[in-house]
Design a protein around this motif. Sequence first.
Motif: not given
Lengths: 409, 409
Positions: A217, A221, A224
């Motif tokens: 995760s 993140e 991005d």
Amino acid sequence: MAEITQVSPLAPKSFPDLPEIGGAEFSAVEAGVKYQGRKDVMLARLAPGSTIAGVFTRSATRSAPVLDCQDKILTDSDAGAAIIVNAGNSNAFTGRNGVKATKAVTHAVADCLSLPETRVFSSSTGVIGEPLPYDRITSKINELRSKLSAGSLVDAAEAIRTTDTFAKAAATEVLIDGTPVKIAGIAKGSGMIAPDMATMLVYVFTDAKVERDLLQSMLSELTDVTFNNITVDSDTSTSDTLLLAATGASGAVIHSGQGPFRDALHKVMLDLAHQVVRDGEGATKFVEICVTGAMNDADAKTHALSIANSPLVKTAVAGEDPNWGRVVMAIGKSGAKADRDLLSIRFGDVLVAENGWVSPNYREEDGAAHMKNQDLTINVDLGLRTGKATVWTCDLTHGYITINADYRS
Amino acid sequence: MAEITQVSPLAPKSFPDLPEIGGAEFSAVEAGVKYQGRKDVMLARLAPGSTIAGVFTRSATRSAPVLDCQDKILTDSDAGAAIIVNAGNSNAFTGRNGVKATKAVTHAVADCLSLPETRVFSSSTGVIGEPLPYDRITSKINELRSKLSAGSLVDAAEAIRTTDTFAKAAATEVLIDGTPVKIAGIAKGSGMIAPDMATMLVYVFTDAKVERDLLQSMLSELTDVTFNNITVDSDTSTSDTLLLAATGASGAVIHSGQGPFRDALHKVMLDLAHQVVRDGEGATKFVEICVTGAMNDADAKTHALSIANSPLVKTAVAGEDPNWGRVVMAIGKSGAKADRDLLSIRFGDVLVAENGWVSPNYREEDGAAHMKNQDLTINVDLGLRTGKATVWTCDLTHGYITINADYRS
């Protein structure tokens, strides 16, 4: 094929000092996959207990190694792991032979390092559509194993280059509960760069202990706001792969997706992402595009990428022309919400346009002065809400045409 | 500003014979809006009873004249109408002064020709963000009126050029119930070409009698298979305007959106659209991209435009490199559905790739031979369903960089 001999003018002044990452060893050899007289295959071995996260291209024509990695990335295992990468041939759009080649390589590594095959990840980068001469790689696995060492990450960074004009690496150290944790990564890429989900080939290693879901995760993140926000030419590779391995050797355990470890990881990923742009094919300018005041963050990113990918904006930057009309055009075409009469544009700190027209105090020579910088910034405020995004790109020059009208990639 | 002296190598061999359109008169003068020593403003006068349809850019930063046209285009009126166009200044992103300039010009034309102001349409093309010196235009309206003649469409085609290397016009004639109907059109455009809804500046005239709603629906439908399917550089203008005027002077009445009139109109629009691509900035190759076998027509168009806009495909075409790997890449990144193992690619008639890999009978020299053509075709079949689309583009060359790194547009 065009000879690419000159190092990008935007290259970092020096190659960084890379720390040794406990639990991670590296090697590189000359296998002659395509290039001659240089290392072109790298191997990474990760100690038992390492967790691995990955993000990959969303291309519908992604390569056999990418599909193989995606099959394996969600597997949990306490066994060690390995990453093998070759340059010169991407093994993309190579049909069933591509799958066979990937299996042959990963099988040979698993066999040699006594690992389950599900823990061997592979990448290939280079020409599309030519069969991968995988025997040249499998015949070198023993040599790769014998050369494994904690200090050889630099060799790996060299081995994965294709049209790159410099090897790309970044590293940092961060204290977690008093324990020093190291992060180091390498990347390749300079053309076909408009990442969608992940990008190019990037490998990041840390000796922190991070449970796989958390590692994944954090990686997604941070991708991005780093690799997914760079573009050289709006073209998306069939091979984009980013792997992050956490060996746990430092003894420091990461429990949260926020805090100093995430910040340190962000720093390394952003550094590598910027280096990819700085090695953009033909690049002479590094451009940061900051969009604020959008309806939401997604709209801000759409506008920012529309500016970053516009050939007319990119050629204006190449020509050191403060051509804000082309920025207006790129905002207008993006499809995201904008109000012509509310937006403002700055080149660096120079206010160029506001209230739907050129700013009354703007002087062309001020805009032109900013455009002469090697690193420059285009700031756009849309005046709507609080959405924001920052993306990075380079200019579009004769160099890009020269490289790509001849190079068979 | 780069001097653009050389006519595109893709230009038509000769300028077409343009028929006189009953009920339509044209003129052009030197107003010195920006250019010196050439005609830069055109006027068209349309007889009472003419219907007018239009499509316009969807840019969120569209220009004042575009917004003004959009306000007026749905008005019905039996009065005549006029179209006035200047080159050299787009009156885009010029704030309230832009609105004022547009009103000044359309008011002056309405006054001089005794027309309602709602029947005067205007366009401006050229540099963005500089105030339009509209008095240079308004002071020439009397001269424009005095020069109006049915034979002067060619002068209008010349006057609207900016970076265009040749004037663009097309015409045809079709029998409707035994009555000859004429259609003639002109266009300008060579950069910032990736139409979205409409494109560039295009004016088409016919002496058929067509009710406004029918005229508008035919224009919109045909725009989707002509001007909306071309791209030079993926950048969308703030000024795109396409107006179609039907004077009814021939006496032939069109009752249906299908049939010979539509076909003839399609032919003229497609001819003009192709001419815009053939004058693409720096273009040396004209490329038709046909995609078949997609899930639906929209998916086919997404794939085709992804190929057409890819800098790596366009530079490969410039280099006469049959680089089908880049076509695979562009399909993969488009976001529309594709199955790597079902698609096939042909350069002209040469089958290059099928079943997820290079075709067994493909020889590089066959692909290379097709790439040497000045006009060439890339055919992609996705092997899924029946969706299809055809788009047209040009290559990306040093000429594009030279023009756009210097020209202030």
